[in-house]
Design an enzyme around this catalytic site. Sequence first.
Site, mmCIF file in Angstrom:
data_model
loop_
_atom_site.group_PDB
_atom_site.id
_atom_site.type_symbol
_atom_site.label_atom_id
_atom_site.label_comp_id
_atom_site.label_asym_id
_atom_site.label_seq_id
_atom_site.Cartn_x
_atom_site.Cartn_y
_atom_site.Cartn_z
ATOM 1 N N LYS A 1 0.825 -1.208 0.000
ATOM 2 C CA LYS A 1 0.000 0.000 0.000
ATOM 3 C C LYS A 1 0.855 1.253 0.000
ATOM 4 O O LYS A 1 0.343 2.359 0.051
ATOM 5 C CB LYS A 1 -0.917 0.038 1.238
ATOM 6 C CG LYS A 1 -1.873 -1.111 1.378
ATOM 7 C CD LYS A 1 -2.857 -0.770 2.497
ATOM 8 C CE LYS A 1 -3.249 -1.940 3.289
ATOM 9 N NZ LYS A 1 -4.080 -1.579 4.459
ATOM 10 N N LYS B 1 2.247 2.547 2.283
ATOM 11 C CA LYS B 1 1.910 3.336 3.483
ATOM 12 C C LYS B 1 2.983 3.080 4.529
ATOM 13 O O LYS B 1 3.313 1.937 4.832
ATOM 14 C CB LYS B 1 0.577 2.855 4.078
ATOM 15 C CG LYS B 1 -0.682 3.434 3.463
ATOM 16 C CD LYS B 1 -1.901 2.972 4.294
ATOM 17 C CE LYS B 1 -3.186 3.593 3.851
ATOM 18 N NZ LYS B 1 -4.327 3.185 4.693
#
Length: 129
Positions: A45, A47
């Site tokens: 992701k 992230k």
Amino acid sequence: MKRVITYGTYDLLHYGHVNLLRRAKEYGDYLIVALSTDEFNWESKQKKCYFSYEIRKQLVESIRYVDLVIPEESWEQKINDIKEYHVDTFVMGDDWKGKFDFLKDYCDVVYLPRTPEISTTQIKKDLGK
Ligand code: C2G
């Protein structure tokens, strides 16, 4: 016992997350949260979490609606999770609407409206990060 599962990062835990978990629990008696690991977040992701998986796990486990937290390590684990935990209903916020409809072969799939005004990105922006 009706079992519900949902997935997410839950970093910088906020009331939008809790709103989701509260409503997800209304679909059953037992709520499982598959919490994205640090590696999955970064590799899949892109992230970078503020809090580590262990801290995020502690926080999510402390929420009254949550009964079990398991690691989310890949996009592909959902069908196995649904089978292994005998899940009746899969719940996600509607930013994911349609993305997990393939799970309808295994359980009910519910997309709930997101809490519109709050997000981790917004929090970081407001804090000038
Ligand atoms: N959410 C919400 N309202 C917000 C923010 C988040 O309802 N204001 C919901 C999301 O829709 C999601 C859950 O809270 O259902 C967790 O959000 P994230 O941690 O951002 O989850 P995400 O990174 O989208 O990961 O395999 C699925 C992924 O792991 C989902």
